[in-house]
Write a protein that holds these residues in place. Structure first.
Motif, PDB file in Angstrom:
ATOM      1  N   ALA A 180       0.839  -1.201   0.000  1.00  0.00           N
ATOM      2  CA  ALA A 180       0.000   0.000   0.000  1.00  0.00           C
ATOM      3  C   ALA A 180       0.872   1.249   0.000  1.00  0.00           C
ATOM      4  CB  ALA A 180      -0.924  -0.006   1.211  1.00  0.00           C
ATOM      5  N   ALA A 181       1.926   1.240   0.812  1.00  0.00           N
ATOM      6  CA  ALA A 181       2.832   2.388   0.869  1.00  0.00           C
ATOM      7  C   ALA A 181       3.577   2.573  -0.452  1.00  0.00           C
ATOM      8  CB  ALA A 181       3.836   2.194   2.006  1.00  0.00           C
ATOM      9  N   ARG A 182       3.825   1.481  -1.138  1.00  0.00           N
ATOM     10  CA  ARG A 182       4.549   1.558  -2.414  1.00  0.00           C
ATOM     11  C   ARG A 182       3.709   2.224  -3.496  1.00  0.00           C
ATOM     12  NH1 ARG A 182       4.360  -1.173  -7.044  1.00  0.00           N
ATOM     13  NH2 ARG A 182       2.959  -2.799  -6.243  1.00  0.00           N
ATOM     14  N   VAL A 183       2.432   1.891  -3.560  1.00  0.00           N
ATOM     15  CA  VAL A 183       1.611   2.362  -4.678  1.00  0.00           C
ATOM     16  C   VAL A 183       0.986   3.733  -4.436  1.00  0.00           C
ATOM     17  CG1 VAL A 183       1.112  -0.028  -5.332  1.00  0.00           C
ATOM     18  CG2 VAL A 183      -0.544   1.232  -3.941  1.00  0.00           C
ATOM     19  N   VAL A 184       0.899   4.168  -3.178  1.00  0.00           N
ATOM     20  CA  VAL A 184       0.290   5.465  -2.903  1.00  0.00           C
ATOM     21  C   VAL A 184       1.304   6.579  -3.133  1.00  0.00           C
ATOM     22  CG1 VAL A 184       0.866   5.672  -0.425  1.00  0.00           C
ATOM     23  CG2 VAL A 184      -1.267   6.650  -1.302  1.00  0.00           C
ATOM     24  N   ARG A 185       0.820   7.702  -3.617  1.00  0.00           N
ATOM     25  CA  ARG A 185       1.688   8.846  -3.878  1.00  0.00           C
ATOM     26  C   ARG A 185       2.114   9.502  -2.571  1.00  0.00           C
ATOM     27  NH1 ARG A 185      -2.546  10.539  -8.429  1.00  0.00           N
ATOM     28  NH2 ARG A 185      -1.572   9.544 -10.241  1.00  0.00           N
ATOM     29  N   PRO A 186       3.256  10.176  -2.561  1.00  0.00           N
ATOM     30  CA  PRO A 186       3.652  10.916  -1.355  1.00  0.00           C
ATOM     31  C   PRO A 186       2.548  11.885  -0.933  1.00  0.00           C
ATOM     32  CG  PRO A 186       5.473  10.817  -2.913  1.00  0.00           C
ATOM     33  CD  PRO A 186       4.263  10.259  -3.633  1.00  0.00           C
ATOM     34  N   GLY A 187       2.177  11.835   0.334  1.00  0.00           N
ATOM     35  CA  GLY A 187       1.096  12.679   0.815  1.00  0.00           C
ATOM     36  C   GLY A 187      -0.275  12.076   0.632  1.00  0.00           C
ATOM     37  N   GLY A 188      -0.327  10.867   0.018  1.00  0.00           N
ATOM     38  CA  GLY A 188      -1.608  10.207  -0.197  1.00  0.00           C
ATOM     39  C   GLY A 188      -2.141   9.567   1.074  1.00  0.00           C
ATOM     40  N   ILE A 189      -3.231   8.853   0.941  1.00  0.00           N
ATOM     41  CA  ILE A 189      -3.930   8.285   2.100  1.00  0.00           C
ATOM     42  C   ILE A 189      -4.036   6.771   1.974  1.00  0.00           C
ATOM     43  CG2 ILE A 189      -6.184   8.125   3.250  1.00  0.00           C
ATOM     44  CD1 ILE A 189      -6.584  11.082   2.523  1.00  0.00           C
ATOM     45  N   VAL A 190      -3.785   6.084   3.074  1.00  0.00           N
ATOM     46  CA  VAL A 190      -4.039   4.645   3.182  1.00  0.00           C
ATOM     47  C   VAL A 190      -5.066   4.450   4.287  1.00  0.00           C
ATOM     48  CG1 VAL A 190      -3.090   2.392   3.769  1.00  0.00           C
ATOM     49  CG2 VAL A 190      -1.744   3.982   2.375  1.00  0.00           C
ATOM     50  N   ALA A 191      -6.208   3.881   3.944  1.00  0.00           N
ATOM     51  CA  ALA A 191      -7.274   3.613   4.918  1.00  0.00           C
ATOM     52  C   ALA A 191      -7.410   2.106   5.079  1.00  0.00           C
ATOM     53  CB  ALA A 191      -8.590   4.215   4.443  1.00  0.00           C
ATOM     54  N   ALA A 192      -7.309   1.634   6.302  1.00  0.00           N
ATOM     55  CA  ALA A 192      -7.318   0.194   6.557  1.00  0.00           C
ATOM     56  C   ALA A 192      -8.324  -0.176   7.637  1.00  0.00           C
ATOM     57  CB  ALA A 192      -5.925  -0.271   6.969  1.00  0.00           C
ATOM     58  N   ALA A 193      -8.972  -1.305   7.442  1.00  0.00           N
ATOM     59  CA  ALA A 193      -9.908  -1.828   8.437  1.00  0.00           C
ATOM     60  C   ALA A 193      -9.286  -3.044   9.108  1.00  0.00           C
ATOM     61  CB  ALA A 193     -11.224  -2.214   7.777  1.00  0.00           C
ATOM     62  N   ALA A 194      -9.528  -3.190  10.399  1.00  0.00           N
ATOM     63  CA  ALA A 194      -9.023  -4.334  11.150  1.00  0.00           C
ATOM     64  C   ALA A 194     -10.081  -4.779  12.142  1.00  0.00           C
ATOM     65  CB  ALA A 194      -7.730  -3.971  11.878  1.00  0.00           C
ATOM     66  N   ILE A 195      -9.977  -6.020  12.557  1.00  0.00           N
ATOM     67  CA  ILE A 195     -10.920  -6.576  13.529  1.00  0.00           C
ATOM     68  C   ILE A 195     -10.173  -6.841  14.828  1.00  0.00           C
ATOM     69  CG2 ILE A 195     -12.430  -8.519  14.080  1.00  0.00           C
ATOM     70  CD1 ILE A 195     -13.019  -8.807  11.141  1.00  0.00           C
ATOM     71  N   SER A 196     -10.704  -6.363  15.930  1.00  0.00           N
ATOM     72  CA  SER A 196     -10.085  -6.563  17.227  1.00  0.00           C
ATOM     73  C   SER A 196     -10.011  -8.048  17.579  1.00  0.00           C
ATOM     74  CB  SER A 196     -10.898  -5.824  18.302  1.00  0.00           C
ATOM     75  OG  SER A 196     -10.530  -6.253  19.594  1.00  0.00           O
ATOM     76  N   ARG A 197      -8.961  -8.420  18.303  1.00  0.00           N
ATOM     77  CA  ARG A 197      -8.842  -9.805  18.757  1.00  0.00           C
ATOM     78  C   ARG A 197      -9.962 -10.185  19.724  1.00  0.00           C
ATOM     79  NH1 ARG A 197      -3.108  -9.810  21.489  1.00  0.00           N
ATOM     80  NH2 ARG A 197      -2.727  -8.554  19.635  1.00  0.00           N
ATOM     81  N   TRP A 198     -10.645  -9.164  20.249  1.00  0.00           N
ATOM     82  CA  TRP A 198     -11.751  -9.414  21.176  1.00  0.00           C
ATOM     83  C   TRP A 198     -13.103  -9.451  20.467  1.00  0.00           C
ATOM     84  CZ3 TRP A 198      -9.837 -11.000  25.548  1.00  0.00           C
ATOM     85  CH2 TRP A 198      -8.615 -10.496  25.986  1.00  0.00           C
ATOM     86  N   ALA A 199     -13.118  -9.342  19.158  1.00  0.00           N
ATOM     87  CA  ALA A 199     -14.377  -9.224  18.423  1.00  0.00           C
ATOM     88  C   ALA A 199     -15.282 -10.440  18.610  1.00  0.00           C
ATOM     89  CB  ALA A 199     -14.091  -9.015  16.937  1.00  0.00           C
ATOM     90  N   VAL A 200     -14.700 -11.627  18.591  1.00  0.00           N
ATOM     91  CA  VAL A 200     -15.516 -12.844  18.737  1.00  0.00           C
ATOM     92  C   VAL A 200     -16.198 -12.866  20.097  1.00  0.00           C
ATOM     93  CG1 VAL A 200     -15.465 -15.350  18.842  1.00  0.00           C
ATOM     94  CG2 VAL A 200     -14.100 -14.160  17.126  1.00  0.00           C
ATOM     95  N   LEU A 201     -15.443 -12.513  21.144  1.00  0.00           N
ATOM     96  CA  LEU A 201     -16.011 -12.486  22.487  1.00  0.00           C
ATOM     97  C   LEU A 201     -17.124 -11.452  22.588  1.00  0.00           C
ATOM     98  CD1 LEU A 201     -16.005 -13.316  25.472  1.00  0.00           C
ATOM     99  CD2 LEU A 201     -14.178 -11.641  25.841  1.00  0.00           C
ATOM    100  N   LEU A 202     -16.872 -10.256  22.084  1.00  0.00           N
ATOM    101  CA  LEU A 202     -17.872  -9.189  22.155  1.00  0.00           C
ATOM    102  C   LEU A 202     -19.122  -9.551  21.360  1.00  0.00           C
ATOM    103  CD1 LEU A 202     -15.534  -6.090  21.771  1.00  0.00           C
ATOM    104  CD2 LEU A 202     -16.662  -6.882  23.858  1.00  0.00           C
ATOM    105  N   ASP A 203     -18.924 -10.158  20.200  1.00  0.00           N
ATOM    106  CA  ASP A 203     -20.065 -10.546  19.384  1.00  0.00           C
ATOM    107  C   ASP A 203     -20.904 -11.594  20.115  1.00  0.00           C
ATOM    108  OD1 ASP A 203     -21.465 -10.509  16.714  1.00  0.00           O
ATOM    109  OD2 ASP A 203     -20.912 -12.636  16.776  1.00  0.00           O
ATOM    110  N   GLY A 204     -20.222 -12.539  20.791  1.00  0.00           N
ATOM    111  CA  GLY A 204     -20.950 -13.554  21.543  1.00  0.00           C
ATOM    112  C   GLY A 204     -21.760 -12.958  22.682  1.00  0.00           C
TER     113      GLY A 204
END
Length: 208
Positions: A180-204
């Protein structure tokens, strides 16, 4: 959770559940991009790939998550956050891990130039078909987030709304971020989604 970072010497970070934003040098972010092993086995032998391909090969994804309450809420909230940071159209945006293309279609409708890459051929075909039906032009190809068929510093924005929580080894995730850092232009934006390791517990708990 959704994180948004900008290229260059300083990186902007925000969280999906907060309105604050702080500025700090990228070397202080705590991202261990240079300390994680990048040997071939560590990057390419991520066991999650096999599971992911097996699951999505069923072909029933097709933006089904947008048909339910939580899916619609996730899409609406993500769009709200993205709109704070996206440059005005026609920006060049890479949707990496695009799936059937919910965000790609939305971005193309806004007038952005969209490059969509996804691991599953069935999803890319669904995306292409949907784009044709809507009269939209989207560069959609099968691709791996760890080795993108996108030129260096060629896009204004990179979206990673799937790869980081489908990959499970640190080396594979870091390789994805490096791409992602390679393909984005200097000053560009990288937006990423992640799931917490606690997500399964919270969902339950929420389902009790």
């Amino acid at each position: 959770n959704l994180g948004v970072a900008g290229g260059g010497d300083h990186v902007r970070i925000s969280a999906a559940d907060s309105s604050w934003m702080k500025h700090c040098p990228s070397r202080e972010l705590g991202w261990p991009l240079l300390r994680v092993s990048q040997d071939t086995a560590a990057v390419w032998d991520d066991p999650a790939i096999e599971w992911t391909v097996e699951y999505y090969a069923k072909g029933d994804e097709d933006n089904r998550w947008l048909q339910g309450g939580s899916g619609l809420l996730e899409f609406a909230r993500t769009v709200e956050i993205l709109q704070r940071y996206l440059p005005p159209p026609p920006a060049r945006i890479a949707d990496v891990g695009a799936g059937p293309g919910a965000y790609s279609i939305w971005l193309a409708r806004l007038g952005h130039q969209v490059i969509a890459r996804g691991l599953m051929p069935v999803h890319i075909e669904q995306l292409r078909s949907d784009a044709r039906d809507k009269g939209l032009l989207i560069d959609a190809e099968v691709g791996d987030a760890r080795e993108l068929s996108v030129a260096n510093a060629s896009v204004d924005v990179v979206l990673l709304f799937g790869p980081l929580y489908h990959l499970i080894t640190s080396a594979a995730r870091v390789r994805c971020l490096r791409e992602a850092a390679r393909v984005v232009r200097p000053g560009g934006i990288v937006a990423a989604a992640a799931i917490s390791r606690w997500a399964v517990l919270l969902d339950g708990v929420l389902r009790l």
